[in-house]
Design an enzyme around this catalytic site. Sequence first.
Site, PDB file in Angstrom:
ATOM      1  CG  ASP A 293     -67.666  47.694  -5.581  1.00 38.59           C
ATOM      2  OD1 ASP A 293     -67.657  48.359  -6.609  1.00 38.59           O
ATOM      3  OD2 ASP A 293     -66.710  46.994  -5.187  1.00 38.59           O
TER       4      ASP A 293
ATOM      5  CD  GLU B 100     -67.596  56.185  -5.455  1.00 43.13           C
ATOM      6  OE1 GLU B 100     -67.081  55.628  -6.435  1.00 43.13           O
ATOM      7  OE2 GLU B 100     -68.815  56.392  -5.362  1.00 43.13           O
TER       8      GLU B 100
END
Lengths: 398, 188
Positions: free
Chosen positions: A21, A295
Amino acid sequence: MEKDFPRSCDIFCAVVDNYGDIGVCWRLARQLANEYGLSVRLWVDDLHGFGKMLPELDVSLSQQTCRGVEIRWWDSSEKAIQRGFPHPQSLPRWEREASVDLVIGAFACKLPDSYIAAMVASEAKPVWLNLEYLSAEEWVESHHKLPSPHPQLPLTKYFFFPGFTPRTGGLLLERDLLQRRDAFQRDEDAQSRYWRSLHVPPRTANELRVSLFSYENEAIPELLRAWERGAQPVTCLLPEGRALPQVAAFFGLAGGRAGDVWQRGSLAVHVLPFVEQPEYDRLLWACDVNFVRGEDSCVRAQWAAKPFIWQIYPQQDGVHLDKLDALRARYVEGLPADAAPAVRELWQAWNGGTDVAAAWARFSARRKQLAEHGPAWAKRLSGNDLALNLLDFSRQVA
Amino acid sequence: MKTAQELRAGNVISVGGEPMVILKAEYSRSGRNGSVVKMKMKGLLSGSGKETVYAADDKFEQIILNKKDCTYSYYADPMYVFMDEEYNQYEVEAENVGDAVNYLTDGMEDKCEVTFYEGKAISVELPNTIVREVEYTEPAVRGDTSGKVMKPAKLVGSGFELPVAAFIEIGDKIEIDTRTNEFKRRAN
């Protein structure tokens, strides 16, 4: 007359776990500030985790500026007083803060109610975007840029989906990244200096260098055993993190730390410190094969243009496997027919499947084809710049 | 309050003070166990339609409107006509029927719930589970009774296609979840 790009931006990040994040938010914040000249405030609820990738960050400060970005602490759970950190007086007065052109809530994080109320009250309402998770699935295209009118308030948020096709928001890519990658990969001296800086010996003939950044993974021991017993020398670069205990256990150790070197058979493991993002890029550029997770590192591996194996963030009900397969299907487009199954087999084996050793052998046999495919794939993706798309969309809906 | 993921076609919610009927709700799994719901909705006051997306846990005030159990009678372009037990007929615009159109067939006996706003029929909800006959599908795959292998099947009446288990044959009656358009099991 065409409107201007926004000039100021608040990015809200609630750190769930790991570094994905904050990694994405920090990258976006720097790009908006340093490449597009926005005044950027990055609101982060966990400065300790952030400090791992930004060594100069002072975690005792609720407000500071680093590398052109104003970094502010916020409490996403609004329990700061109970936690006593940093201290109640430093809690943001949201009604004073919400006066920017663009507000980005990353990964569906909930903004403080009082900040939202201040947005409603402001004369010139900011553009409000929810930056979603990255997925290669087809449904993303039909959701990208859709409005999300607030159920109770006169305020509309828009969903912005990163992705791998022109009908999505694209991927984060710094303006000169691919040129810097090419320069580094062409420059053998630079690579030698890089390995020396990590205290890793020069390459030997026929040696394979592999970076290993993963979550806990049951396939790790089997893969290490395959490398240990293989004919080819393998140097595994292991950043400190969640995979370290498993790798240490493979060598019969209770743990390890940066600087440790473990050798058995054809395998040598070098434990590296957790590094800043640009340093991690260089590791990906310098290795022959990269194991990545989540990610952010998955995207960076694609920019590195080397063969890569993705460990996706595991989700309930195995839904992540559809997402894994969606990217795999896009990535293998254009690969020779005999190389594509090798990617599928190893990605599946590395994500809860079986027989990772056999899958590695087949993948390794196709490494030359995969290495040739990487730059073409990266070039194909590079035309869809997330930061630029995001600013362009903000201008359209302002 | 209802969360976005609890809403379904035919529900009426308040968005920014305007009553909106949901025409279609599509649930997708995002990252980190998060989900989003794409909703097509229409304003009952403005009549304007919009396509939106929400986090699955976004909360909405549901507007409870008058509802009546009805059965589907016939289609009179562009309206679908429903009838209550007292033989009163109500017309629902085709656009407002939403996904229910996939299962509307002449002579169907399923009780539908028609919703009214200021006296006007504005939406229709089907039962959560209905049974329909398969008009066409590829021949059944012998030996696979797991229900995991799927193939397309076309329904009698509406012609709607949906994935069904590989063992389903032409003429079989199947149970369908109307909220998700998913095949549940063979009904006969």
